[in-house]
Design a protein around this motif. Structure first.
Motif, PDB file in Angstrom:
ATOM      1  N   ILE A  84       1.207  -7.463  -0.567  1.00 58.57           N
ATOM      2  CA  ILE A  84       1.409  -5.982  -0.840  1.00 58.57           C
ATOM      3  C   ILE A  84       2.591  -5.759  -0.438  1.00 58.57           C
ATOM      4  N   ARG A 105      11.596  -4.241  -7.815  1.00 59.33           N
ATOM      5  CA  ARG A 105      10.720  -4.924  -7.850  1.00 59.33           C
ATOM      6  C   ARG A 105       9.973  -6.370  -8.799  1.00 59.33           C
ATOM      7  N   GLY A 153       4.498   2.935 -10.650  1.00 61.48           N
ATOM      8  CA  GLY A 153       4.564   3.041  -9.294  1.00 61.48           C
ATOM      9  C   GLY A 153       3.874   1.977  -8.450  1.00 61.48           C
ATOM     10  N   VAL A 154       2.629   1.612  -9.354  1.00 57.85           N
ATOM     11  CA  VAL A 154       1.681   0.291  -8.788  1.00 57.85           C
ATOM     12  C   VAL A 154       1.343  -0.657  -9.648  1.00 57.85           C
ATOM     13  N   ALA A 207      -0.721  -4.635  -9.911  1.00 59.88           N
ATOM     14  CA  ALA A 207      -1.471  -5.394  -9.512  1.00 59.88           C
ATOM     15  C   ALA A 207      -0.787  -7.042 -10.659  1.00 59.88           C
ATOM     16  N   THR A 236       5.085   5.765  -3.207  1.00 57.53           N
ATOM     17  CA  THR A 236       4.000   5.701  -3.822  1.00 57.53           C
ATOM     18  C   THR A 236       3.006   5.348  -2.449  1.00 57.53           C
ATOM     19  N   THR A 272       6.522  -3.461  -1.288  1.00 60.01           N
ATOM     20  CA  THR A 272       7.607  -2.972  -2.136  1.00 60.01           C
ATOM     21  C   THR A 272       8.470  -3.382  -1.729  1.00 60.01           C
ATOM     22  N   TRP A 327       2.265   1.594   3.657  1.00 63.90           N
ATOM     23  CA  TRP A 327       1.652   0.016   3.024  1.00 63.90           C
ATOM     24  C   TRP A 327       1.059  -0.345   3.718  1.00 63.90           C
ATOM     25  N   LEU A 354       0.347  -7.149  -4.899  1.00 60.90           N
ATOM     26  CA  LEU A 354      -0.394  -4.994  -5.661  1.00 60.90           C
ATOM     27  C   LEU A 354       1.820  -4.868  -4.880  1.00 60.90           C
ATOM     28  N   VAL A 410       4.202  -2.452  -5.712  1.00 59.31           N
ATOM     29  CA  VAL A 410       4.333  -0.869  -5.075  1.00 59.31           C
ATOM     30  C   VAL A 410       5.628  -0.414  -5.334  1.00 59.31           C
ATOM     31  N   ASP A 411       5.621   0.973  -5.784  1.00 58.92           N
ATOM     32  CA  ASP A 411       7.115   1.687  -6.090  1.00 58.92           C
ATOM     33  C   ASP A 411       7.386   2.437  -4.111  1.00 58.92           C
TER      34      ASP A 411
END
Length: 193
Positions: free
Chosen positions: A20, A113, A175-176, A178, A134, A22, A41, A128, A130-131
């Motif tokens: 994950i 990102r 925001g998300v 994958a 989130t 960020t 996260w 993944l 992610v912001d």
């Protein structure tokens, strides 16, 4: 596309490598929003045995024009009828919404990102992105990503990119996202950047 598969090797692991990611800019990495999001996260990642990446590397002031140079076939740009000139980003200065948003959209801060994803994707089967603003809904905390995304057991059947459909008036910034470590995941980032 097969060159990437050869580069990554033919060995199949029993468990997929999942991370994950960020990303916050160097100037915002210590803000309460980035720290809280990263911590939430990170807990989720640790709970499921995933890697967690908090990337705060400097983002480019303008997009790097390395598209089509690393993992994408060299003739892809011509196949897509793509012509990149010195004026590639001039549209940002003509777009009313970009001018209304201000300098953040013009200095590519929001692309942080994607550059981070491009740096890290090669090490994982699933990334993944992610912001930091989130979070995982509490009732979903115990649900692993493979289940949540509805991915089949066979990684060769995974898509390159998984994103929700944008709502009316939205762009793809949900925001998300994958990304899989497939050829298609790399192609998506190479075309985007």
């Amino acid at each position: 596309l097969s060159a990437l598969e050869r580069e990554r090797g033919t060995q199949k692991r029993s468990e997929p490598r999942i991370a994950i990611l960020t990303a916050c800019t160097p100037g915002s990495a210590t803000s309460s929003v980035c720290q809280l999001g990263a911590n939430l996260w990170q807990c989720y990642a640790q709970h499921h045995g995933y890697h967690f990446i908090f990337d705060s590397n400097q983002y480019p002031a303008f997009p790097n024009k390395y598209r089509f140079t690393s993992r994408v076939p060299t003739n892809l740009a011509s196949a897509l009828d793509a012509n990149f000139s010195a004026n590639d980003i001039e549209f940002l200065y003509q777009e009313p919404l970009a001018l209304q948003i201000g300098s953040d959209a013009l200095n590519f801060k929001w692309w942080q990102r994607w550059y981070a994803a491009r740096r890290h994707l090669a090490a994982y089967d699933l990334l993944l992105v992610v912001d930091p603003d989130t979070a995982v809904f509490p009732t979903c905390y115990h649900v692993d990503l493979i289940t949540a995304l509805g991915l089949p057991v066979n990684r060769s059947e995974w898509p390159g990119v998984i994103a929700r459909d944008p709502r009316v008036g939205e762009d793809l910034n949900g925001g998300v996202f994958a990304l899989t470590g497939s050829t298609w995941g790399f192609l998506y980032l190479d075309l985007l950047l």
